[in-house]
Motif scaffolding. Structure first.
Motif, mmCIF file in Angstrom:
data_model
loop_
_atom_site.group_PDB
_atom_site.id
_atom_site.type_symbol
_atom_site.label_atom_id
_atom_site.label_comp_id
_atom_site.label_asym_id
_atom_site.label_seq_id
_atom_site.Cartn_x
_atom_site.Cartn_y
_atom_site.Cartn_z
ATOM 1 N N ILE A 75 18.371 8.364 21.887
ATOM 2 C CA ILE A 75 19.605 8.441 22.671
ATOM 3 C C ILE A 75 19.305 8.146 24.141
ATOM 4 N N VAL A 76 18.191 8.684 24.643
ATOM 5 C CA VAL A 76 17.785 8.405 26.024
ATOM 6 C C VAL A 76 17.458 6.926 26.191
ATOM 7 N N MET A 77 16.719 6.379 25.234
ATOM 8 C CA MET A 77 16.366 4.959 25.244
ATOM 9 C C MET A 77 17.628 4.095 25.278
ATOM 10 N N TRP A 78 18.554 4.423 24.424
ATOM 11 C CA TRP A 78 19.804 3.668 24.349
ATOM 12 C C TRP A 78 20.578 3.798 25.663
ATOM 13 N N GLY A 79 20.534 4.977 26.255
ATOM 14 C CA GLY A 79 21.199 5.189 27.530
ATOM 15 C C GLY A 79 20.660 4.274 28.618
ATOM 16 N N TRP A 80 19.357 3.999 28.586
ATOM 17 C CA TRP A 80 18.771 3.074 29.565
ATOM 18 C C TRP A 80 19.412 1.694 29.430
ATOM 19 N N LEU A 116 23.989 -12.171 26.510
ATOM 20 C CA LEU A 116 22.753 -12.595 25.858
ATOM 21 C C LEU A 116 21.532 -11.776 26.251
ATOM 22 N N HIS A 117 21.301 -11.588 27.531
ATOM 23 C CA HIS A 117 20.097 -10.874 27.966
ATOM 24 C C HIS A 117 20.101 -9.415 27.485
ATOM 25 N N HIS A 118 21.275 -8.821 27.484
ATOM 26 C CA HIS A 118 21.398 -7.438 27.001
ATOM 27 C C HIS A 118 21.059 -7.367 25.509
ATOM 28 N N GLU A 119 21.556 -8.325 24.743
ATOM 29 C CA GLU A 119 21.293 -8.336 23.300
ATOM 30 C C GLU A 119 19.808 -8.573 23.012
ATOM 31 N N ILE A 120 19.197 -9.453 23.780
ATOM 32 C CA ILE A 120 17.764 -9.707 23.598
ATOM 33 C C ILE A 120 16.968 -8.441 23.893
ATOM 34 N N GLY A 121 17.364 -7.725 24.940
ATOM 35 C CA GLY A 121 16.687 -6.476 25.278
ATOM 36 C C GLY A 121 16.761 -5.461 24.156
ATOM 37 N N LEU A 122 17.921 -5.335 23.533
ATOM 38 C CA LEU A 122 18.083 -4.402 22.419
ATOM 39 C C LEU A 122 17.212 -4.800 21.228
ATOM 40 N N LEU A 123 17.174 -6.094 20.933
ATOM 41 C CA LEU A 123 16.365 -6.560 19.804
ATOM 42 C C LEU A 123 14.875 -6.366 20.070
ATOM 43 N N LEU A 124 14.444 -6.580 21.303
ATOM 44 C CA LEU A 124 13.040 -6.343 21.649
ATOM 45 C C LEU A 124 12.694 -4.865 21.489
ATOM 46 N N ASN A 125 13.619 -3.997 21.905
ATOM 47 C CA ASN A 125 13.403 -2.559 21.746
ATOM 48 C C ASN A 125 13.314 -2.190 20.270
ATOM 49 N N MET A 126 14.172 -2.800 19.455
ATOM 50 C CA MET A 126 14.129 -2.556 18.006
ATOM 51 C C MET A 126 12.794 -2.999 17.419
ATOM 52 N N GLY A 127 12.326 -4.177 17.835
ATOM 53 C CA GLY A 127 11.040 -4.658 17.335
ATOM 54 C C GLY A 127 9.901 -3.748 17.735
ATOM 55 N N ALA A 146 18.646 1.699 14.959
ATOM 56 C CA ALA A 146 19.243 0.667 14.106
ATOM 57 C C ALA A 146 20.724 0.938 13.881
ATOM 58 N N LEU A 147 21.079 2.207 13.676
ATOM 59 C CA LEU A 147 22.485 2.571 13.468
ATOM 60 C C LEU A 147 23.302 2.296 14.730
ATOM 61 N N LEU A 148 22.774 2.689 15.883
ATOM 62 C CA LEU A 148 23.473 2.426 17.144
ATOM 63 C C LEU A 148 23.663 0.926 17.359
ATOM 64 N N TRP A 149 22.634 0.153 17.028
ATOM 65 C CA TRP A 149 22.718 -1.296 17.224
ATOM 66 C C TRP A 149 23.766 -1.917 16.297
ATOM 67 N N LEU A 227 26.872 8.369 12.573
ATOM 68 C CA LEU A 227 27.709 7.349 11.951
ATOM 69 C C LEU A 227 29.176 7.767 12.008
ATOM 70 N N GLY A 228 29.441 9.045 11.747
ATOM 71 C CA GLY A 228 30.813 9.537 11.826
ATOM 72 C C GLY A 228 31.391 9.388 13.225
ATOM 73 N N LEU A 229 30.591 9.677 14.250
ATOM 74 C CA LEU A 229 31.048 9.530 15.636
ATOM 75 C C LEU A 229 31.302 8.063 15.978
ATOM 76 N N ALA A 230 30.455 7.179 15.459
ATOM 77 C CA ALA A 230 30.651 5.750 15.698
ATOM 78 C C ALA A 230 31.948 5.269 15.052
ATOM 79 N N ILE A 231 32.277 5.810 13.889
ATOM 80 C CA ILE A 231 33.533 5.463 13.234
ATOM 81 C C ILE A 231 34.717 5.926 14.078
#
Length: 276
Positions: A75-80, A116-127, A146-149, A227-231
């Motif tokens: 959650i902290v990572m995602w917040g960044w 684009l740059h934001h999406e690349i950053g998320l994918l790099l973090n996932m990798g 993965a769920l947040l993404w 997942l429920g909160l995301a819904i």
């Protein structure tokens, strides 16, 4: 306390508080004066580095505590990433409004360029998280990211294809142009598809738990709750709920609520673009 945290209500409460406080903190930080941006990002970067260490630790231990640590760390990572995006620091190569004449593939291409740059950053973090996960037993952190993404991609697709409430009035002023990439319209097939898949997955998880075909662990409850909160967040695109009702303390800055964004935005680059 340990007994409560090991229960289903305890894990649900932690998931809700993490979501509410995490979102509120970003909404509050992004509305601070621009001169404080570097300090905010420096503090969040430090926390993100710590969360990387705690995430790696959590992946090595199959315990309740490790599940909580992995969940909160992500959650902290995602917040960044959210702060970097909403501050305008990491968005995409296109930082102007959508072309009014753009349709179909052209409109989609320009929308991707804005993110684009934001999406690349998320994918790099996932990798990176996938590399950390290799050979370890606790998957809560990786599954949380993965769920947040997945749900974030779903939200972006719905905003692109069209929903009744796009929430562009809550964008910071320096991201006003982003609202031009959203489409305000009646509910589309994209929404029905994504909400059916996500809600169907959540119902399936609950049914599996009731049938005792899965082991109800702390990590399982945290992920199901998220997942429920995301819904719920997806449903807010159809049934509007002013964010002040949930994050009023975060949406106020110097006693004022965010002003409506301008209706006319530039579609060409300025000769010398402003920088934060």
């Amino acid at each position: 306390m340990t007994e409560f945290l090991s229960s289903v209500p305890g894990a649900v409460l932690v998931a809700i508080l993490s979501w509410w406080l995490g979102t509120g903190a970003i909404l509050w930080l992004v509305r601070l004066p621009a001169r404080l941006f570097k300090r905010s990002m420096a503090a969040l970067t430090f926390l993100a580095l710590l969360s990387t260490i705690s995430t790696a630790w959590s992946m090595r231990h199959a315990t309740m505590a490790a599940s909580y640590v992995g969940f909160v760390s992500v959650i902290v990572m995602w917040g960044w990433h959210e702060m970097a995006f909403l501050s305008g620091w990491i968005t995409g190569p296109r930082r102007i409004a959508q072309e009014s004449s753009a349709h179909g593939v052209r409109r989609f291409y320009l929308a991707v360029q804005a993110l684009l740059h934001h999406e690349i950053g998320l994918l790099l973090n996932m990798g990176f998280l996938m590399l950390l996960q290799w050979g370890n037993v606790n998957h809560v952190a990786l599954c949380t990211f993965a769920l947040l993404w997945c749900m974030r991609v779903s939200s972006k697709l719905n905003l692109f294809f069209g929903v009744p409430h796009v929430g562009d009035q809550y964008l910071p002023a320096h991201l006003a142009y982003m609202g031009s990439y959203f489409r305000r319209s009646a509910v589309t097939a994209c929404f029905y598809l994504t909400i059916s898949l996500s809600a169907g997955t959540w119902v399936w998880l609950v049914l599996e738990a009731q049938r005792n075909t899965v082991t109800i662990t702390t990590g399982w409850v945290l992920l199901a709750s998220l997942l429920g909160l995301a819904i719920v967040e997806h449903l807010l695109m159809v049934f509007a709920l002013p964010l002040q009702r949930l994050w009023g303390w975060a949406m106020r800055q110097r006693g004022e609520l965010p002003s409506p964004l301008p209706t006319t935005l530039p579609t060409t680059r300025p000769s010398q673009p402003d920088s934060l």
